[in-house]
Design a protein around this motif. Structure first.
Motif, mmCIF file in Angstrom:
data_model
loop_
_atom_site.group_PDB
_atom_site.id
_atom_site.type_symbol
_atom_site.label_atom_id
_atom_site.label_comp_id
_atom_site.label_asym_id
_atom_site.label_seq_id
_atom_site.Cartn_x
_atom_site.Cartn_y
_atom_site.Cartn_z
ATOM 1 N N GLY A 32 117.076 36.362 92.280
ATOM 2 C CA GLY A 32 115.949 36.849 93.066
ATOM 3 C C GLY A 32 115.013 35.736 93.482
ATOM 4 O O GLY A 32 114.561 35.676 94.639
ATOM 5 N N ALA A 33 114.723 34.807 92.548
ATOM 6 C CA ALA A 33 113.808 33.712 92.868
ATOM 7 C C ALA A 33 114.400 32.780 93.914
ATOM 8 O O ALA A 33 113.730 32.414 94.899
ATOM 9 C CB ALA A 33 113.462 32.938 91.594
ATOM 10 N N ALA A 70 114.058 40.714 99.768
ATOM 11 C CA ALA A 70 112.847 41.214 99.103
ATOM 12 C C ALA A 70 113.188 42.325 98.112
ATOM 13 O O ALA A 70 112.658 42.368 96.991
ATOM 14 C CB ALA A 70 111.850 41.709 100.147
ATOM 15 N N ALA A 71 114.079 43.236 98.528
ATOM 16 C CA ALA A 71 114.481 44.312 97.624
ATOM 17 C C ALA A 71 115.220 43.765 96.414
ATOM 18 O O ALA A 71 115.035 44.236 95.282
ATOM 19 C CB ALA A 71 115.367 45.305 98.381
ATOM 20 N N LEU A 72 116.043 42.730 96.636
ATOM 21 C CA LEU A 72 116.766 42.106 95.530
ATOM 22 C C LEU A 72 115.804 41.456 94.543
ATOM 23 O O LEU A 72 115.943 41.599 93.322
ATOM 24 C CB LEU A 72 117.748 41.075 96.081
ATOM 25 C CG LEU A 72 118.537 40.259 95.046
ATOM 26 C CD1 LEU A 72 119.365 41.168 94.152
ATOM 27 C CD2 LEU A 72 119.438 39.238 95.751
ATOM 28 N N ALA A 74 112.660 42.215 94.020
ATOM 29 C CA ALA A 74 111.929 43.264 93.312
ATOM 30 C C ALA A 74 112.805 43.906 92.237
ATOM 31 O O ALA A 74 112.344 44.182 91.116
ATOM 32 C CB ALA A 74 111.441 44.320 94.296
ATOM 33 N N ALA A 75 114.077 44.131 92.566
ATOM 34 C CA ALA A 75 114.977 44.756 91.591
ATOM 35 C C ALA A 75 115.218 43.853 90.388
ATOM 36 O O ALA A 75 115.244 44.320 89.240
ATOM 37 C CB ALA A 75 116.305 45.103 92.265
ATOM 38 N N THR A 76 115.393 42.545 90.628
ATOM 39 C CA THR A 76 115.683 41.642 89.519
ATOM 40 C C THR A 76 114.493 41.483 88.584
ATOM 41 O O THR A 76 114.667 41.339 87.367
ATOM 42 C CB THR A 76 116.106 40.263 90.042
ATOM 43 O OG1 THR A 76 115.096 39.745 90.918
ATOM 44 C CG2 THR A 76 117.423 40.352 90.785
ATOM 45 N N PHE A 77 113.279 41.521 89.122
ATOM 46 C CA PHE A 77 112.113 41.324 88.272
ATOM 47 C C PHE A 77 111.641 42.612 87.617
ATOM 48 O O PHE A 77 110.893 42.580 86.646
ATOM 49 C CB PHE A 77 110.986 40.661 89.048
ATOM 50 C CG PHE A 77 111.173 39.173 89.185
ATOM 51 C CD1 PHE A 77 110.669 38.308 88.218
ATOM 52 C CD2 PHE A 77 111.882 38.649 90.254
ATOM 53 C CE1 PHE A 77 110.863 36.937 88.335
ATOM 54 C CE2 PHE A 77 112.075 37.279 90.377
ATOM 55 C CZ PHE A 77 111.566 36.416 89.405
ATOM 56 N N THR A 78 112.075 43.751 88.143
ATOM 57 C CA THR A 78 111.779 45.023 87.471
ATOM 58 C C THR A 78 112.964 45.524 86.668
ATOM 59 O O THR A 78 112.847 46.507 85.945
ATOM 60 C CB THR A 78 111.392 46.090 88.501
ATOM 61 O OG1 THR A 78 112.465 46.277 89.442
ATOM 62 C CG2 THR A 78 110.124 45.682 89.243
ATOM 63 N N ALA A 86 121.946 43.608 94.647
ATOM 64 C CA ALA A 86 122.748 42.409 94.907
ATOM 65 C C ALA A 86 123.942 42.745 95.789
ATOM 66 O O ALA A 86 124.284 41.990 96.719
ATOM 67 C CB ALA A 86 123.206 41.798 93.588
ATOM 68 N N LEU A 87 124.597 43.865 95.506
ATOM 69 C CA LEU A 87 125.747 44.262 96.315
ATOM 70 C C LEU A 87 125.317 44.589 97.745
ATOM 71 O O LEU A 87 126.034 44.266 98.715
ATOM 72 C CB LEU A 87 126.434 45.466 95.676
ATOM 73 C CG LEU A 87 127.727 45.945 96.330
ATOM 74 C CD1 LEU A 87 128.778 44.841 96.298
ATOM 75 C CD2 LEU A 87 128.255 47.193 95.629
#
Length: 410
Positions: A32-33, A70-72, A74-78, A86-87
């Motif tokens: 994500g980063a 951006a969605a990726l 947000a998903a990785t950090f939550t 990711a897919l």
């Protein structure tokens, strides 16, 4: 550990092995980063090249890819739907790459330029590695850079020469394979760690159960010796009315302790004041035919676990019984003392002292339960200590301490 300790430990939730989860969290957040960083770097180039694409095509492509990044992130950090995000980005990148030749309306202006999609290729392959099993991820890691190489050869992709297209493709493949290998190795190592932790916990459970059974056996042996066997021996040797009265009181105490042993003991977290132990010991001293001088110091505010009080009481009573039974001199003039001292807010030291006949502790056989089990093992099993100092003709001093090591502060 005692049965109560074992039951209490079973109520504590066992910490699950989380090594695999930690690996997934770290790799996901790194993805994500880096996706945000790489995406931000491509924004100027994407804006500049959008003028060569069909009306609205560049904006739509940027909205889809940057929105997916951006969605990726947000998903990785939550840690919510990480693989799905990711897919989604990996699939969106493939669609954008395939649509690129059809969206470019001015191929001549793209000559010599590198499509901005190239800078997100490693992010896409890493997303595939995070989202997919090893085999599909490996296929994606090699196939997507190859598709980019084909696009790179076309006029819409900058009309790069074969060597440059191959170099760009190989660079993307190498980066993707390195990421794939690292993440796969980390996952396999994490699985091995998880399996080892689970196996260790299972072995610990088995050993703990065996240890609990052994401790229960020792406690039963100590109870039988302390109460039943001692009572029978005292009753058999009783000749005077005072001795018979002592045997009768000991029999009543033995029955009471056997009844208590059948009742569920309090939890290990329960604590009682040291005064409870003092009253219990004073009641026991009152039942002996031989007098004990009782000294009590620093008991105010001291609280001990119930199991520690039981161990101290049982061991001290056994030490006093031993003194009454074995310490008498020929002239019968034996001075016996019981000292109870509080240490800090949660420690206790008990000393049973006499100036009787004494003995050599090293010569006591292991089969003598009164010293080995009822005193030494009982204190050790509850986290305390017992020290016996004696010599023939020099009297005996038994020091009981809980927890172990506090006797120096008493």
């Amino acid at each position: 550990m005692p049965a109560a300790d074992w039951r209490a430990s079973r109520l504590v939730p066992r910490r699950a092995a989380v090594s695999r989860a930690q690996v997934e969290t770290v790799t996901g957040r790194a993805l994500g980063a880096f996706g945000v960083v790489f995406g931000a770097q491509t924004v100027p180039t994407a804006i500049d090249q959008s003028q060569y694409l069909a009306d609205g095509g560049g904006v739509a492509m940027m909205a889809v890819l940057y929105g997916s990044i951006a969605a990726l992130a947000a998903a990785t950090f939550t840690r919510v739907a990480v693989r799905a995000a990711a897919l989604a980005f990996a699939g969106a990148y493939v669609l954008a790459l395939l649509a690129w030749p059809f969206l470019v309306v001015d191929p001549v202006s793209m000559s010599g330029q590198t499509p901005w999609l190239y800078y997100l290729c490693t992010v896409a392959t890493t997303a595939a590695v995070v989202a997919l099993p090893v085999a599909p991820a490996a296929a994606y890691t090699t196939a997507v850079p190859a598709v980019y190489g084909v696009v790179r050869l076309s006029p819409s992709g900058g009309a790069a020469g074969p060597l440059l297209a191959v170099l760009d493709t190989m660079y993307a493949v190498i980066l993707g394979v390195v990421v794939l290998v690292i993440i796969t190795m980390l996952r396999q190592a994490a699985v091995a760690v998880d399996a080892a932790q689970e196996a260790a916990l299972e072995r610990y459970d088995a050993v703990a159960r065996q240890h609990a059974n052994e401790i229960e056996r020792v406690k039963v042996d100590a109870l039988v010796h302390d109460s039943v066997l001692t009572t029978l021996l005292t009753a058999a040797a009783a000749q005077t009315p005072a001795e018979r009265a002592l045997a009768s009181r000991m029999a009543g105490d033995a029955v009471r302790r056997l009844d208590e042993a059948a009742i569920e003991v309090p939890g290990v977290d329960d604590r009682v004041s040291l005064g409870v132990l003092v009253r219990r010991l004073r009641a026991g001293v009152a039942g002996f035919s031989a007098p004990f001088l009782v000294r009590v110091a620093d008991t105010a505010g001291v609280e001990l676990p119930v199991e520690a009080v039981d161990a101290l009481s049982s061991a001290a009573m056994q030490a006093m019984v031993n003194s009454v039974q074995h310490a008498d001199e020929a002239n019968g003039r034996v001075r016996r003392e019981l000292e109870v001292s509080g240490v800090g807010a949660g420690g206790c030291v008990i000393r049973v002292i006499d100036n009787g006949s004494g003995f050599d502790p090293a010569t006591v056989p292991a089969s003598r339960l009164g010293l080995r089990v009822s005193i030494e093992e009982r204190m050790s099993n509850e986290g305390g200590s017992a020290r016996v100092e004696s010599a023939p003709g020099a009297g005996t001093r038994v020091t009981l301490a809980w927890p172990a090591g506090v006797e120096g502060g008493a």
